[in-house]
Design an enzyme around this catalytic site. Sequence first.
Site, PDB file in Angstrom:
ATOM      1  CE  LYS A 242      -0.503  -0.447   5.024  1.00 45.65           C
ATOM      2  NZ  LYS A 242      -1.436  -0.569   6.148  1.00 45.65           N
TER       3      LYS A 242
ATOM      4  CE1 TYR B 171      11.487  32.147   4.804  1.00 47.28           C
ATOM      5  CE2 TYR B 171      11.453  29.752   4.689  1.00 47.28           C
ATOM      6  CZ  TYR B 171      11.326  30.995   4.076  1.00 47.28           C
ATOM      7  OH  TYR B 171      11.030  31.069   2.734  1.00 47.28           O
TER       8      TYR B 171
END
EC number: 5.1.1.1
Length: 386
Positions: free
Chosen positions: A36, A264
């Site tokens: 999956k 940042y």
Amino acid sequence: MTASLRQAAVDLDAYRANLDLVREWMDPVELMAIMKADAYGHGLEPIALAAVDAGVRWIGVLTVLAALRLRAIGVDEAVRVFTWQHAPDLDFRDAIDSAVDLGVSNVPELERVVDAVDHRPARVHLGFDSGLHRDGATPEHWPDLVAAALEAQRAGRIEVVAAYTHLAESSDDEDSASVAAFDAAVEQAEDAGLDIPLQHVAASLAGLERKEFRKDMVRMGANLFGIPGADGVSAADLGLEAVMTLRAAVAKTKRVPVGTGVSYDYTYRTATETTLVLVPVGYADGVPRLAQGRLEVAINGKRYPIAGRVAMDQFLVDVGDDDVRVGDTVTLFGTGEHAEMTVLEWGAALDTIGEEIVCRIGARVPRVYEGHDAEGHVAEYLRGER
């Protein structure tokens, strides 16, 4: 590194070695290889073809669409492909015609399957909710599902292949109670006249640790990718090999003075004059924005901390006075053999599991397939011949 700024190298030899080891552990029980989430981020088609070449005869994918992708590249009906999460408006005809095994959890879902049958009966696995509460019929609704399945099978509309459940893996006692409830449900179905040819209950962790839960087949996912789920157990402890290695190339270097704010918010400031290295992988590629202080990367056999906030497309590394140059390989995680962190170390550092780490590596990171198993059917697929 190749010319690519970033890549996830997928070692198909390692995947094959893990397959062989896990099948040895599970013998004589059948193995379903779970793929999956695009084979846990490793790439569904190449992984599936490698598994089929290795002799795997059961594959589990989440959706019918993924199952049909496998049929489209030549995974034939000798390989059973099981899928269990279905959209409410899904037309099951293509799945039935392609001999895709369908997990069914309730009567309305079964009725939609039966209505889609044309030339051949649908292959159905009946799901029982033993306590995880994600999938399967509850004990209250199980008799209705069994009765509907028995009627549909007698009419030639379906073939009941198996009964299955999924465990919460919360504690030994609770898992034992769940398996006891599943056993009672199977007995109830058989007492009603419905034959249950196969039973599958255990996934990777329970299949590894609870031999009595293996039944006829075990669904294995994470272990096959070298990501054991047991707390405190490394891949090396079990003899498993990491399949994915995440790498990038140094894009830029910059010499900066002491006290320089980095990225940042200036959550990192340089302690001395130093060299900053730009690594072109960011949170859009699956590296968490808050990795500073938690993750380190390896360059030329040495670990360095991530400096400052991870941005969408890049992060910075403080390498001090070391000789790091543009084009040098940065290994974010891998086998651990060259000083890099492993995916399990990433999971521990980020308070999550290794499966989440590999599944979140973004689609713009090219998957590069390595190893002997990248030949044969896998090579044909990569060349566009399948």
